[in-house]
Design an enzyme around this catalytic site. Structure first.
Site: not given
Length: 807
Positions: A480-481
């Site tokens: 979830d970067y």
């Protein structure tokens, strides 16, 4: 003087019992360290805790037996601990505090019992010795507590090489102030010499108090607009309010009721003046901005655009608050058209639309980690007057600019643009931060295009929607970067002194990428570093990942056991054991069915608040949060249902099913048993970067634990340990940086040159907003404005908009 055996036996029963209790307590603490130390050694960790534990056990036994050598054994162990602490942690205050404070406090208490221990041994005296040791330890512990209320950071005052450039004051007419996304107030009436005189000029109550059970409900995260003597506000539930910028009195309001209860927020608005001449691009090869026309005297010459939570783009007359009937269908455009199944909160709008010339550009938030089949991440441009769609950019079908045919949809589950965008007037380009495909943590079924556009910066022509370039910040994102903020545009100075039109953007990984606006090529060094493959079969793990190595990396250091922290040595040991029990390979530790650590984690480092930039000094200001997360992928049976799309995947609310995948995910914050982050402070900071040198000028902790609750109890201690931040900073021509979005209830001002906090004021509740600065055309005063609806992790909420000015 020798005391007889008879006198030795005459110490009271209570005194002897006290020594036994004291010795037992020391022995129990020693037993904790011995057992924990053994566990740590078994996991490959430090031998110190086992050895210290054994020493404290022996000390406790001797104290219980009434032998003063128990105190001396403990004293020698503390001295050895001090040497070990300086060897392992250097001069870092918080690291030393965690290792030593527990033991020096205990030693101070033990010193009081030295005379009693001597009497128990049949010896007299010891009072002077006790007093001397006690005073020394008291001074040491007073030093510890003084240090706990003193900011610890990097302080390297900036020295101006030349006078600051002149910048004209302007309205706060864009989400980030101007179209360059500087978050810069070009006013200097308020400065470091008089900021301490700021007072509340007026307070406005919106009437919309956000409720956020579990962290996924309503949040006040707005940045208002200011046009002339008018402010435009949007509340969490999408009420738009016009307010007099000088007096704070309401002009009008327009409500958009919604039944949505998850992820309810409005971060900002867009403004369009149809009567204003169109500014055409000046960069070579740029397409022209399309003209628009309104009949003379028609309503809605000045328009406010808002994305509602339930995915409707609305246009309001900025003068009256009425819907613009000529826009879309009676003032509204349904953004769910062409998406297929896209219910709220799985598809929502939380960021403001972007006014790009005469085109209104919108993306959309697709809820993370819910299901494989989700709405697509299409970005669309609409005519600012008619609301007609001019183009669509579908990351799953990037060559088609049209709406899908009847019965078809835009490509499902593609990377989306949930954060704000930036428009470059000079090249007629929209720069957008792109997220990842629908499931972040399991990437087996992703398409080639998902892999290409995920976690990237994308540049589109504002008139046609055609791609100009894209630059990827993470390959095959499993963390979830996604890129979480709008780019900030500035002129980059090359080593030869030449200027390049550039942008800078921060990421959740604590990286700052500087890119050429025309080509997307990095202007500072980006290095492909080798990374380890993860443990899940079928994943296309990349062999390398890009790191921005010549720009400062903010809070993105690789953790080691020695970086583990705790308010006491006891929970520091627990954190070390937990750390050693997880798989951790650095910044790109892939999730698996074991327990893995992600740091700085998907909540931080930098997020949607964005950066602020002072063009007069070339200083960039970044705020961050540092909250590591552990991740555990849990095999699940086929047919598992989806979650409701809130933030439970980051908030420790049990296993979250990833519908359509073989896994659910258990993901929580990397905390000690006391509920404190396991890595050393700060947990949030404000960093000043000189963009002429690309070096940190100063870095200070942001916020205190004053309003934080531990086990439900408000801590009430203004310890500047640095707290997680959400929201953005404001920099001004007056040489100040304002910030409010920490976990305590303050608006602060910092000196741009030194990082010193020069002013703060108590807010009624915390804030997640970004301050703005403007000059009233009515009285010529500069105002600093902040919206305060409640800090992220606080239950105290409000509906305040507060303006400050000099008397």
């Amino acid at each position: 003087m020798k005391v007889s055996m008879a006198d030795t036996n005459k110490i009271s029963f209570i005194a002897r019992a006290t020594l036994i209790v004291l010795g037992v307590l020391f022995a129990l603490v020693g037993l904790y360290f011995t057992i924990g130390g053994g566990m740590l050694i078994a996991r490959g960790g430090s031998w110190y805790y086992l050895l210290m534990g054994l020493a404290v056990i022996v000390s406790g036994v001797e104290i219980a037996r009434g032998h003063s050598r128990g105190a001396w054994i403990y004293g020698l162990a503390v001295i050895a601990t001090a040497f070990w602490s300086f060897w392992e942690a250097g001069l870092d205050f918080w690291a030393l505090e965690a290792r030593l404070l527990t033991f020096t406090m205990a030693a101070m208490v033990l010193a009081i019992f030295i005379p009693l221990l001597r009497r128990a041994e049949g010896r007299s005296g010891g009072g002077k010795l006790m007093a001397g040791i006690f005073v020394i330890l008291l001074l040491v512990n007073v030093g510890w507590f003084w240090g706990m209320f003193t900011p610890h950071g990097i302080f390297t005052p900036r020295v101006d090489e030349q006078p600051a450039a002149s910048v004209a004051s302007e309205d706060w007419s864009n989400y980030a102030g101007n179209s360059l996304a500087h978050r810069f107030g070009a006013q200097d009436q308020i400065n470091a010499s008089n900021v301490q005189d700021l007072k509340v000029a007026w307070t406005f109550r919106t009437g919309d108090i956000p409720d956020s059970p579990g962290g996924g409900g309503a949040e006040d995260q707005q940045t208002p607009l200011q046009i002339g003597n008018t402010l435009f506000l949007c509340t969490p539930h999408n009420t738009v309010i016009s307010v007099n910028a000088t007096t704070g009195k309401e002009n009008w309001r327009h409500e958009f009721p919604t039944k949505t209860t998850v992820w309810v927020r409005c971060r900002g608005l867009a403004y369009f003046d149809a009567a204003k001449p169109i500014v055409q691009p000046t960069a070579a090869g740029s397409t022209p901005v399309p003209s628009v026309s309104l009949p003379h005297g028609a309503v809605c010459q000045h328009r406010i655009f808002m994305n509602t939570i339930d995915a409707v783009l609305v246009a309001l007359d900025a003068d009256t608050g009425e819907l613009c009937e000529d826009f879309g269908t009676k003032g509204e455009v349904d953004l769910k058209t062409g998406l297929g199944d896209a219910p709220s909160p799985l598809y929502e709008m939380t960021s403001p639309p972007t006014l790009a010339g005469t085109t209104v550009v919108v993306g959309g938030r697709v809820a993370d980690n819910v299901a494989l089949d989700m709405p697509g991440g299409v970005v669309r441009g609409f005519d600012a007057v008619t609301g007609k769609m001019r183009w669509a950019f579908d990351p799953g079908n990037p060559d088609d600019r049209q709406a899908p045919a009847e019965g078809k949809t835009f490509t499902r589950s593609t990377p989306n643009v949930w954060a704000p965008m930036t428009y470059d007037v000079a090249s007629n380009t929209v720069f957008m931060p792109v997220g990842s495909a629908a499931i972040d943590l399991w990437g087996v079924p992703r398409t080639k295009l998902d892999e290409e556009y995920g976690a990237s910066v994308l540049a589109l022509d504002a008139t046609t929607g055609n791609e100009k370039w894209h630059f990827q910040t993470v390959h095959h994102d499993l963390w979830d970067y996604d890129v979480p903020m709008q780019p900030t545009l500035f002129d980059f100075t090359k080593p030869d002194g030449g200027k390049v039109a550039a942008l800078v953007i921060g990421t959740k990984m604590g990286q700052l990428f500087v890119l050429d606006r025309l080509t997307g090529k990095p202007l500072t060094e980006v290095t492909d570093i080798p990374v380890k493959a993860g443990p899940i079969q079928g994943e296309a793990y990349p062999k390398t990942q890009p790191l921005s190595t010549s720009m400062p990396q903010i809070g993105a250091e690789v953790l080691h056991e020695s970086d583990m922290w705790g308010m006491t040595a006891l929970d520091q040991l627990a954190c070390r054991i937990i750390f050693r029990g997880m798989r951790y390979d650095g910044l790109f530790t892939s999730p698996g069915e074991d327990y893995s650590l992600s740091f700085p984690g998907s909540l931080g480092g930098m997020n949607w608040g964005g950066l602020s930039y002072d063009p007069t000094s070339s200083m960039l200001f970044a705020n961050d949060m540092r909250l590591g997360l552990w991740v555990h992928m849990v095999p699940q049976p086929a047919g598992a249902q989806a979650s409701n799309g809130n933030e439970s995947v980051n908030a420790g609310m049990g296993a979250v099913p990833l519908k359509g995948t073989p896994y659910s995910v258990l993901k929580d914050r990397f905390f000690s048993p006391l509920g404190i982050p396991c890595q050393a402070p700060p947990f949030g900071s404000l960093t000043a970067i000189d963009m002429k040198t690309q070096k940190i000028s100063w870095q200070v902790p942001l916020g205190t634990v004053e309003d934080t609750r531990l086990f439900g109890i408000r801590m009430s201690m203004p310890m500047p340990i640095g707290m997680p931040t959400i929201g953005g900073s404001l920099t001004t021509k007056g040489g100040l940086v304002f910030f409010a979005a920490t976990q305590d209830f303050y608006l602060r001002a910092f000196d741009q040159k030194t990082g010193k906090e020069v002013w703060k004021t108590r807010l009624p509740v915390g804030s997640q907003g970004t301050p703005i600065s403007y000059t009233s055309p009515e009285n010529g005063k500069q105002y600093i404005l902040i919206s305060a609806g409640g800090a992220r992790d606080s239950t105290m909420r409000g509906d305040y908009v507060i303006a400050y000015a000099l008397p």
